[in-house]
Design a protein around this motif. Structure first.
Motif, PDB file in Angstrom:
ATOM      1  N   SER A   5      20.812  30.890  29.603  1.00 12.60           N
ATOM      2  CA  SER A   5      20.586  31.569  30.876  1.00 12.60           C
ATOM      3  C   SER A   5      19.502  32.627  30.677  1.00 12.60           C
ATOM      4  N   ASP A   8      20.908  35.267  28.461  1.00 17.42           N
ATOM      5  CA  ASP A   8      20.932  34.836  27.062  1.00 17.42           C
ATOM      6  C   ASP A   8      19.554  34.965  26.428  1.00 17.42           C
ATOM      7  N   LYS A  23      14.085  25.126  32.749  1.00 13.43           N
ATOM      8  CA  LYS A  23      14.774  23.833  32.811  1.00 13.43           C
ATOM      9  C   LYS A  23      14.101  22.856  33.766  1.00 13.43           C
ATOM     10  N   ASN A  45      25.465  20.191  29.630  1.00 11.79           N
ATOM     11  CA  ASN A  45      25.465  21.601  29.223  1.00 11.79           C
ATOM     12  C   ASN A  45      24.408  22.425  29.938  1.00 11.79           C
ATOM     13  N   LYS A  47      23.844  22.876  33.026  1.00  8.19           N
ATOM     14  CA  LYS A  47      24.173  23.291  34.386  1.00  8.19           C
ATOM     15  C   LYS A  47      24.082  24.799  34.628  1.00  8.19           C
ATOM     16  N   ASN A  48      24.411  25.636  33.652  1.00  6.06           N
ATOM     17  CA  ASN A  48      24.365  27.088  33.837  1.00  6.06           C
ATOM     18  C   ASN A  48      23.150  27.721  33.185  1.00  6.06           C
ATOM     19  N   ALA A  49      22.207  26.922  32.797  1.00  8.50           N
ATOM     20  CA  ALA A  49      21.047  27.433  32.074  1.00  8.50           C
ATOM     21  C   ALA A  49      19.807  27.433  32.953  1.00  8.50           C
ATOM     22  N   GLN A  50      18.915  28.352  32.641  1.00 10.98           N
ATOM     23  CA  GLN A  50      17.614  28.380  33.310  1.00 10.98           C
ATOM     24  C   GLN A  50      16.490  28.026  32.337  1.00 10.98           C
TER      25      GLN A  50
END
Length: 74
Positions: A5, A8, A23, A45, A47-50
């Motif tokens: 994210s 992160d 992403k 995995n 789905k919550n990452a940019q």
């Protein structure tokens, strides 16, 4: 590939010798659509990452213990 994210990515990780890309760019990049890279679990995995980090497998071994633990938990 590691998916992070924005929060992160703001951590002080050693990102030398890795490719960091948004992403959306990752999804559109022709190289990362090839069968060698496509893995349904890995894409699940994201789905919550940019951001996506593309790194050689030994990159994580070069990180200190705290960074390695963070990456493996992300």
């Amino acid at each position: 590939m590691i998916f992070l994210s924005v929060e992160d990515l703001e951590r002080k990780l050693d990102l030398s010798n890795v490719l960091v890309m948004p992403k959306d760019e990752f999804y559109e990049h022709s190289v990362y659509q090839q069968p060698d890279y496509v893995n349904s679990y890995e894409y699940w995995n994201i789905k919550n990452a940019q951001y996506v980090i593309v790194a050689e497998s030994d990159w994580i071994e070069l990180l200190d213990a705290e960074q390695r633990q963070f990456i493996l938990a992300a």
